[in-house]
Design a protein around this motif. Sequence first.
Motif, PDB file in Angstrom:
ATOM      1  N   VAL A 113      -1.295  -1.898   2.529  1.00 35.37           N
ATOM      2  CA  VAL A 113      -0.373  -0.773   2.338  1.00 35.37           C
ATOM      3  C   VAL A 113      -0.637  -0.105   0.990  1.00 35.37           C
ATOM      4  N   GLY A 114      -0.801  -0.907  -0.039  1.00 40.74           N
ATOM      5  CA  GLY A 114      -1.059  -0.350  -1.368  1.00 40.74           C
ATOM      6  C   GLY A 114      -2.336   0.461  -1.440  1.00 40.74           C
ATOM      7  N   TYR A 115      -3.401  -0.047  -0.842  1.00 40.90           N
ATOM      8  CA  TYR A 115      -4.658   0.696  -0.831  1.00 40.90           C
ATOM      9  C   TYR A 115      -4.541   1.983  -0.018  1.00 40.90           C
ATOM     10  N   SER A 116      -3.790   1.950   1.061  1.00 38.81           N
ATOM     11  CA  SER A 116      -3.608   3.171   1.859  1.00 38.81           C
ATOM     12  C   SER A 116      -2.874   4.238   1.064  1.00 38.81           C
ATOM     13  N   LEU A 117      -1.946   3.821   0.233  1.00 40.30           N
ATOM     14  CA  LEU A 117      -1.233   4.782  -0.615  1.00 40.30           C
ATOM     15  C   LEU A 117      -2.139   5.324  -1.725  1.00 40.30           C
ATOM     16  N   ARG A 118      -2.963   4.463  -2.278  1.00 42.83           N
ATOM     17  CA  ARG A 118      -3.862   4.881  -3.361  1.00 42.83           C
ATOM     18  C   ARG A 118      -5.052   5.683  -2.863  1.00 42.83           C
ATOM     19  N   PHE A 119      -5.571   5.321  -1.685  1.00 41.11           N
ATOM     20  CA  PHE A 119      -6.782   5.944  -1.160  1.00 41.11           C
ATOM     21  C   PHE A 119      -6.565   6.373   0.283  1.00 41.11           C
ATOM     22  N   PRO A 120      -5.936   7.522   0.511  1.00 44.13           N
ATOM     23  CA  PRO A 120      -5.666   7.961   1.885  1.00 44.13           C
ATOM     24  C   PRO A 120      -6.921   8.320   2.682  1.00 44.13           C
ATOM     25  N   ASP A 121      -8.023   8.608   2.013  1.00 45.82           N
ATOM     26  CA  ASP A 121      -9.280   8.865   2.717  1.00 45.82           C
ATOM     27  C   ASP A 121      -9.825   7.535   3.223  1.00 45.82           C
ATOM     28  N   ASP A 122     -10.053   7.444   4.526  1.00 46.81           N
ATOM     29  CA  ASP A 122     -10.439   6.169   5.140  1.00 46.81           C
ATOM     30  C   ASP A 122     -11.712   5.569   4.559  1.00 46.81           C
ATOM     31  N   LEU A 123     -12.741   6.353   4.382  1.00 46.28           N
ATOM     32  CA  LEU A 123     -14.002   5.808   3.859  1.00 46.28           C
ATOM     33  C   LEU A 123     -13.854   5.351   2.411  1.00 46.28           C
ATOM     34  N   GLU A 124     -13.110   6.090   1.626  1.00 43.98           N
ATOM     35  CA  GLU A 124     -12.866   5.678   0.245  1.00 43.98           C
ATOM     36  C   GLU A 124     -12.041   4.386   0.223  1.00 43.98           C
ATOM     37  N   ASN A 125     -11.077   4.293   1.114  1.00 41.62           N
ATOM     38  CA  ASN A 125     -10.262   3.096   1.225  1.00 41.62           C
ATOM     39  C   ASN A 125     -11.156   1.889   1.525  1.00 41.62           C
ATOM     40  N   LEU A 126     -12.049   2.029   2.517  1.00 44.99           N
ATOM     41  CA  LEU A 126     -12.967   0.933   2.843  1.00 44.99           C
ATOM     42  C   LEU A 126     -13.791   0.520   1.631  1.00 44.99           C
ATOM     43  N   GLU A 127     -14.310   1.513   0.946  1.00 42.29           N
ATOM     44  CA  GLU A 127     -15.164   1.238  -0.208  1.00 42.29           C
ATOM     45  C   GLU A 127     -14.443   0.335  -1.209  1.00 42.29           C
ATOM     46  N   HIS A 128     -13.182   0.596  -1.443  1.00 43.61           N
ATOM     47  CA  HIS A 128     -12.420  -0.199  -2.397  1.00 43.61           C
ATOM     48  C   HIS A 128     -11.967  -1.534  -1.807  1.00 43.61           C
ATOM     49  N   GLN A 129     -11.507  -1.541  -0.579  1.00 47.84           N
ATOM     50  CA  GLN A 129     -10.976  -2.776   0.007  1.00 47.84           C
ATOM     51  C   GLN A 129     -12.050  -3.786   0.383  1.00 47.84           C
ATOM     52  N   PHE A 130     -13.287  -3.370   0.570  1.00 52.62           N
ATOM     53  CA  PHE A 130     -14.337  -4.341   0.873  1.00 52.62           C
ATOM     54  C   PHE A 130     -14.408  -5.415  -0.210  1.00 52.62           C
ATOM     55  N   GLU A 131     -14.127  -5.053  -1.448  1.00 48.84           N
ATOM     56  CA  GLU A 131     -14.107  -6.035  -2.534  1.00 48.84           C
ATOM     57  C   GLU A 131     -13.053  -7.105  -2.276  1.00 48.84           C
ATOM     58  N   VAL A 132     -11.900  -6.693  -1.751  1.00 48.19           N
ATOM     59  CA  VAL A 132     -10.835  -7.642  -1.425  1.00 48.19           C
ATOM     60  C   VAL A 132     -11.332  -8.636  -0.375  1.00 48.19           C
ATOM     61  N   TYR A 133     -11.986  -8.121   0.663  1.00 50.87           N
ATOM     62  CA  TYR A 133     -12.470  -8.992   1.737  1.00 50.87           C
ATOM     63  C   TYR A 133     -13.630  -9.868   1.283  1.00 50.87           C
TER      64      TYR A 133
END
Length: 141
Positions: free
Chosen positions: A110-130
């Motif tokens: 949820v936090g990443y979706s709020l920070r990065f509403p662009d899907d590809l940008e969101n993936l780029e950042h969240q891949f580090e989490v995974y």
Amino acid sequence: MIWITRSHVHVDRVACPWLISRFVDSEAEFLFVPKSQIDQVAKEIGAIPFDAPGVELGHKDGKCSFEAIIEKYGLTDKALLLLAKIVHAADVDEDLHTNAIAPGLEAIAVGYSLRFPDDLENLEHQFEVYDALYAWCRLQV
């Protein structure tokens, strides 16, 4: 290969691209479209649909899309199977509290979706989490 799913990524629609790019298709490209356009666009461009209603790599038989991909591609890594339990619980509302880590992963999504509403940008950042969560899972197994 091009992979296609619904726009506005959340837990499964981040976890699946991570899984696909790390373990199934290292050259994967991801396309996010409105749910109503998935079938049409997938046919037009020959993309593989995932995490959408009625597709092979979607929710069915009580499993989330991440689990469907693991099964389809015969992935047996024990750390991935542990990660699948976390992803499942974080993605399936009624199972959220069946895993201690899942509510945290849901909150992160949820936090990443709020920070990065662009899907590809969101993936780029969240891949580090995974990547980090997978590394933790490897220690556990």
